[in-house]
Design a protein around this motif. Structure first.
Motif, short mmCIF file in Angstrom:
data_model
loop_
_atom_site.label_atom_id
_atom_site.label_comp_id
_atom_site.label_asym_id
_atom_site.label_seq_id
_atom_site.Cartn_x
_atom_site.Cartn_y
_atom_site.Cartn_z
N ASN A 78 0.85 -1.18 0.00
CA ASN A 78 0.00 0.00 0.00
C ASN A 78 0.89 1.23 0.00
O ASN A 78 1.82 1.32 0.80
N GLU A 79 0.59 2.16 -0.91
CA GLU A 79 1.44 3.34 -1.08
C GLU A 79 0.58 4.59 -1.20
O GLU A 79 -0.55 4.54 -1.67
N VAL A 80 1.18 5.69 -0.79
CA VAL A 80 0.58 7.01 -1.00
C VAL A 80 1.58 7.80 -1.86
O VAL A 80 2.78 7.72 -1.65
N ILE A 81 1.05 8.51 -2.85
CA ILE A 81 1.90 9.27 -3.77
C ILE A 81 1.52 10.74 -3.66
O ILE A 81 0.34 11.09 -3.73
N ASP A 82 2.54 11.59 -3.48
CA ASP A 82 2.27 13.02 -3.35
C ASP A 82 2.40 13.72 -4.71
O ASP A 82 2.68 13.08 -5.72
N GLU A 83 2.20 15.03 -4.71
CA GLU A 83 2.23 15.81 -5.96
C GLU A 83 3.57 15.77 -6.66
O GLU A 83 3.64 15.90 -7.88
N ALA A 84 4.65 15.62 -5.90
CA ALA A 84 5.98 15.57 -6.50
C ALA A 84 6.29 14.19 -7.10
O ALA A 84 7.34 13.99 -7.70
N GLY A 85 5.38 13.24 -6.92
CA GLY A 85 5.59 11.89 -7.44
C GLY A 85 6.33 10.98 -6.48
O GLY A 85 6.67 9.87 -6.84
#
Length: 184
Positions: A78-85
């Motif tokens: 499970n991962e979360v990705i922010d605006e910077a990738g």
């Protein structure tokens, strides 16, 4: 927790009944091992509130405002990705492929029963999508992210902080253990 109990039992025995350098080697080894066991077993957690998602992994604490999250995805982890990738793994929400398969089998059974017109008295509440526990957690986090992304308190940049409270004792234990072994 069982491993920490074993460390406490064996460490106490070695410190109080050991002779020569044994107590010092034991203390140095415990100073190295205990923070690492805690970091990988007890420490990981995910906290969500109205403003941000806080991910506490073994060696970092990541705070992501809801507006900075691009996606929450589930694959083999499970991962979360922010605006910077940048990807951050959620150690506290592990993926269970076995639980996914079990949920898929149960969903197929429920769909089959509904298609056959099963009149066993089941309500429409039981006909909802069946998911594995961690997949349900990720779905809940996605819903919260979508609902709170536009809120004024959910704006900002992600912050990452190293967990020195775990790394410093482990590093000190490693250095001390290396010195004690080198001194022979």
């Amino acid at each position: 927790m069982l491993l920490l109990g074993l460390f406490a039992w064996l460490g106490t025995d070695a410190v109080f009944t050991g002779g020569g350098r044994t107590p010092w080697l034991t203390l140095a080894a415990l100073l190295l091992a205990v923070p690492l066991v805690v970091a990988f077993s007890v420490r990981p957690a995910v906290f969500a509130n109205d403003d941000h998602l806080r991910v506490r992994n073994p060696f970092r604490v990541i705070e992501l405002p809801w507006a900075s999250i691009v996606s929450l995805r589930s694959g083999y982890s499970n991962e979360v990705i922010d605006e910077a990738g940048t990807k951050y793994q959620l150690w506290a929400v592990p993926v269970s492929l076995r639980a996914r398969k079990k949920a898929a089998r149960r969903q197929a059974r429920e769909t089959g029963r509904a298609a056959k017109g099963d009149s066993s008295g089941r309500t429409s509440l039981e006909e909802r999508t069946v998911r594995a526990e961690t997949d349900q957690i990720m779905a809940d986090l996605r819903e919260l992210c979508e609902a709170r992304a536009k809120a004024p308190g959910s704006q900002g940049e992600p912050t990452v902080r190293w967990a020195w409270e775990v790394m410093a004792p482990a590093a000190a234990g490693a250095v001390l253990l290396t010195i004690l072994i080198a001194l022979g």
